[in-house]
Design a protein around this motif. Sequence first.
Motif, PDB file in Angstrom:
ATOM      1  N   THR A  77      -3.880   2.464  18.085  1.00  0.00           N
ATOM      2  CA  THR A  77      -3.294   2.239  16.777  1.00  0.00           C
ATOM      3  C   THR A  77      -3.938   3.120  15.717  1.00  0.00           C
ATOM      4  O   THR A  77      -5.165   3.290  15.717  1.00  0.00           O
ATOM      5  N   ALA A  78      -3.103   3.645  14.848  1.00  0.00           N
ATOM      6  CA  ALA A  78      -3.573   4.369  13.672  1.00  0.00           C
ATOM      7  C   ALA A  78      -3.205   3.571  12.433  1.00  0.00           C
ATOM      8  O   ALA A  78      -2.236   2.790  12.459  1.00  0.00           O
ATOM      9  N   TYR A  79      -3.957   3.780  11.367  1.00  0.00           N
ATOM     10  CA  TYR A  79      -3.752   3.006  10.150  1.00  0.00           C
ATOM     11  C   TYR A  79      -3.708   3.927   8.930  1.00  0.00           C
ATOM     12  O   TYR A  79      -4.277   5.021   8.940  1.00  0.00           O
ATOM     13  N   LEU A  80      -3.068   3.426   7.907  1.00  0.00           N
ATOM     14  CA  LEU A  80      -3.115   4.084   6.608  1.00  0.00           C
ATOM     15  C   LEU A  80      -3.340   2.990   5.566  1.00  0.00           C
ATOM     16  O   LEU A  80      -2.429   2.205   5.284  1.00  0.00           O
ATOM     17  N   GLN A  81      -4.557   2.929   5.062  1.00  0.00           N
ATOM     18  CA  GLN A  81      -4.884   1.981   4.003  1.00  0.00           C
ATOM     19  C   GLN A  81      -4.530   2.625   2.674  1.00  0.00           C
ATOM     20  O   GLN A  81      -5.033   3.709   2.356  1.00  0.00           O
ATOM     21  N   MET A  82      -3.679   1.970   1.921  1.00  0.00           N
ATOM     22  CA  MET A  82      -3.207   2.517   0.654  1.00  0.00           C
ATOM     23  C   MET A  82      -3.624   1.594  -0.480  1.00  0.00           C
ATOM     24  O   MET A  82      -3.198   0.444  -0.533  1.00  0.00           O
ATOM     25  N   ASN A  83      -4.465   2.102  -1.357  1.00  0.00           N
ATOM     26  CA  ASN A  83      -4.959   1.340  -2.496  1.00  0.00           C
ATOM     27  C   ASN A  83      -4.479   1.968  -3.794  1.00  0.00           C
ATOM     28  O   ASN A  83      -4.082   3.132  -3.838  1.00  0.00           O
ATOM     29  N   ASN A  84      -4.531   1.175  -4.850  1.00  0.00           N
ATOM     30  CA  ASN A  84      -4.118   1.656  -6.176  1.00  0.00           C
ATOM     31  C   ASN A  84      -2.758   2.357  -6.098  1.00  0.00           C
ATOM     32  O   ASN A  84      -2.586   3.481  -6.587  1.00  0.00           O
ATOM     33  N   LEU A  85      -1.818   1.677  -5.517  1.00  0.00           N
ATOM     34  CA  LEU A  85      -0.497   2.270  -5.320  1.00  0.00           C
ATOM     35  C   LEU A  85       0.210   2.510  -6.636  1.00  0.00           C
ATOM     36  O   LEU A  85       0.050   1.748  -7.604  1.00  0.00           O
ATOM     37  N   LYS A  86       0.995   3.573  -6.659  1.00  0.00           N
ATOM     38  CA  LYS A  86       1.727   3.969  -7.841  1.00  0.00           C
ATOM     39  C   LYS A  86       3.228   3.990  -7.516  1.00  0.00           C
ATOM     40  O   LYS A  86       3.605   4.166  -6.348  1.00  0.00           O
ATOM     41  N   PRO A  87       4.069   3.868  -8.526  1.00  0.00           N
ATOM     42  CA  PRO A  87       5.521   3.912  -8.255  1.00  0.00           C
ATOM     43  C   PRO A  87       5.937   5.191  -7.518  1.00  0.00           C
ATOM     44  O   PRO A  87       6.860   5.146  -6.695  1.00  0.00           O
ATOM     45  N   GLU A  88       5.260   6.285  -7.768  1.00  0.00           N
ATOM     46  CA  GLU A  88       5.610   7.539  -7.104  1.00  0.00           C
ATOM     47  C   GLU A  88       5.221   7.562  -5.629  1.00  0.00           C
ATOM     48  O   GLU A  88       5.551   8.505  -4.917  1.00  0.00           O
ATOM     49  N   ASP A  89       4.530   6.532  -5.155  1.00  0.00           N
ATOM     50  CA  ASP A  89       4.236   6.406  -3.729  1.00  0.00           C
ATOM     51  C   ASP A  89       5.409   5.776  -2.974  1.00  0.00           C
ATOM     52  O   ASP A  89       5.375   5.704  -1.741  1.00  0.00           O
ATOM     53  N   THR A  90       6.409   5.325  -3.685  1.00  0.00           N
ATOM     54  CA  THR A  90       7.578   4.725  -3.046  1.00  0.00           C
ATOM     55  C   THR A  90       8.261   5.728  -2.131  1.00  0.00           C
ATOM     56  O   THR A  90       8.613   6.839  -2.555  1.00  0.00           O
ATOM     57  N   ALA A  91       8.408   5.347  -0.869  1.00  0.00           N
ATOM     58  CA  ALA A  91       8.984   6.248   0.132  1.00  0.00           C
ATOM     59  C   ALA A  91       9.064   5.517   1.464  1.00  0.00           C
ATOM     60  O   ALA A  91       8.503   4.424   1.623  1.00  0.00           O
ATOM     61  N   VAL A  92       9.743   6.133   2.404  1.00  0.00           N
ATOM     62  CA  VAL A  92       9.647   5.712   3.800  1.00  0.00           C
ATOM     63  C   VAL A  92       8.477   6.478   4.414  1.00  0.00           C
ATOM     64  O   VAL A  92       8.417   7.708   4.304  1.00  0.00           O
ATOM     65  N   TYR A  93       7.579   5.734   5.027  1.00  0.00           N
ATOM     66  CA  TYR A  93       6.382   6.334   5.613  1.00  0.00           C
ATOM     67  C   TYR A  93       6.551   6.426   7.126  1.00  0.00           C
ATOM     68  O   TYR A  93       6.942   5.448   7.775  1.00  0.00           O
ATOM     69  N   TYR A  94       6.212   7.589   7.651  1.00  0.00           N
ATOM     70  CA  TYR A  94       6.331   7.852   9.079  1.00  0.00           C
ATOM     71  C   TYR A  94       4.974   8.223   9.652  1.00  0.00           C
ATOM     72  O   TYR A  94       4.208   8.968   9.037  1.00  0.00           O
ATOM     73  N   CYS A  95       4.710   7.728  10.856  1.00  0.00           N
ATOM     74  CA  CYS A  95       3.543   8.205  11.579  1.00  0.00           C
ATOM     75  C   CYS A  95       4.004   9.167  12.664  1.00  0.00           C
ATOM     76  O   CYS A  95       5.147   9.102  13.128  1.00  0.00           O
ATOM     77  N   ALA A  96       3.103  10.048  13.022  1.00  0.00           N
ATOM     78  CA  ALA A  96       3.438  11.071  14.013  1.00  0.00           C
ATOM     79  C   ALA A  96       2.205  11.403  14.833  1.00  0.00           C
ATOM     80  O   ALA A  96       1.075  11.301  14.334  1.00  0.00           O
ATOM     81  N   ALA A  97       2.438  11.812  16.063  1.00  0.00           N
ATOM     82  CA  ALA A  97       1.361  12.208  16.979  1.00  0.00           C
ATOM     83  C   ALA A  97       1.567  13.655  17.385  1.00  0.00           C
ATOM     84  O   ALA A  97       2.699  14.074  17.681  1.00  0.00           O
ATOM     85  N   GLY A  98       0.478  14.410  17.413  1.00  0.00           N
ATOM     86  CA  GLY A  98       0.584  15.815  17.779  1.00  0.00           C
ATOM     87  C   GLY A  98      -0.720  16.529  17.533  1.00  0.00           C
ATOM     88  O   GLY A  98      -1.790  15.912  17.606  1.00  0.00           O
ATOM     89  N   PRO A  99      -0.661  17.813  17.209  1.00  0.00           N
ATOM     90  CA  PRO A  99      -1.874  18.553  16.895  1.00  0.00           C
ATOM     91  C   PRO A  99      -2.389  18.205  15.509  1.00  0.00           C
ATOM     92  O   PRO A  99      -1.672  17.600  14.700  1.00  0.00           O
ATOM     93  N   TYR A 100      -3.611  18.578  15.213  1.00  0.00           N
ATOM     94  CA  TYR A 100      -4.215  18.291  13.912  1.00  0.00           C
ATOM     95  C   TYR A 100      -3.636  19.269  12.899  1.00  0.00           C
ATOM     96  O   TYR A 100      -4.159  20.348  12.672  1.00  0.00           O
ATOM     97  N   SER A 101      -2.550  18.848  12.278  1.00  0.00           N
ATOM     98  CA  SER A 101      -1.798  19.748  11.418  1.00  0.00           C
ATOM     99  C   SER A 101      -1.201  18.986  10.242  1.00  0.00           C
ATOM    100  O   SER A 101      -0.967  17.782  10.329  1.00  0.00           O
ATOM    101  N   ALA A 102      -0.969  19.697   9.166  1.00  0.00           N
ATOM    102  CA  ALA A 102      -0.279  19.118   8.008  1.00  0.00           C
ATOM    103  C   ALA A 102       1.206  19.484   8.020  1.00  0.00           C
ATOM    104  O   ALA A 102       1.935  19.114   7.096  1.00  0.00           O
ATOM    105  N   ILE A 103       1.623  20.199   9.044  1.00  0.00           N
ATOM    106  CA  ILE A 103       3.007  20.671   9.119  1.00  0.00           C
ATOM    107  C   ILE A 103       3.803  19.728  10.007  1.00  0.00           C
ATOM    108  O   ILE A 103       3.493  19.576  11.188  1.00  0.00           O
TER     109      ILE A 103
END
Length: 120
Positions: A77-103
């Motif tokens: 399992t992977a996690y994303l702890q999100m604190n101090n959320l802002k309205p601009e964080d509103t979105a559908v969030y996706y997790c992905a597995a692969g190489p260590y990349s931002a692309i």
Amino acid sequence: VQLQASGGGLVQAGGSLRLSCAASGRSFSSYAMGWFRQAPGKDREFVARISWNGGRTYYADSVKGRFTISRDNAKNTAYLQMNNLKPEDTAVYYCAAGPYSAIQYDYNYWGQGTQVTVSS
């Protein structure tokens, strides 16, 4: 690898949520994990990534200092702890597995997405 994202919901600005990404299969620890998000009318964008053993992490400037990515390879399992959320964080969030990349196109496997809505 099959991924299942969960933990999204509706939260007020300043609040917190923790997203989870549960993986099936034995090769979870072989992959880096990434989180991406897509807001309405916008392209999907990189949020955070973590190396296969958790030793390296990297964040988009927009979430740095507020979000924390982590993983538990024993629990697949992977996690994303999100604190101090802002309205601009509103979105559908996706997790992905692969190489260590931002692309996003580098990633091999994707979860189905979980909606995060932050009210002002």
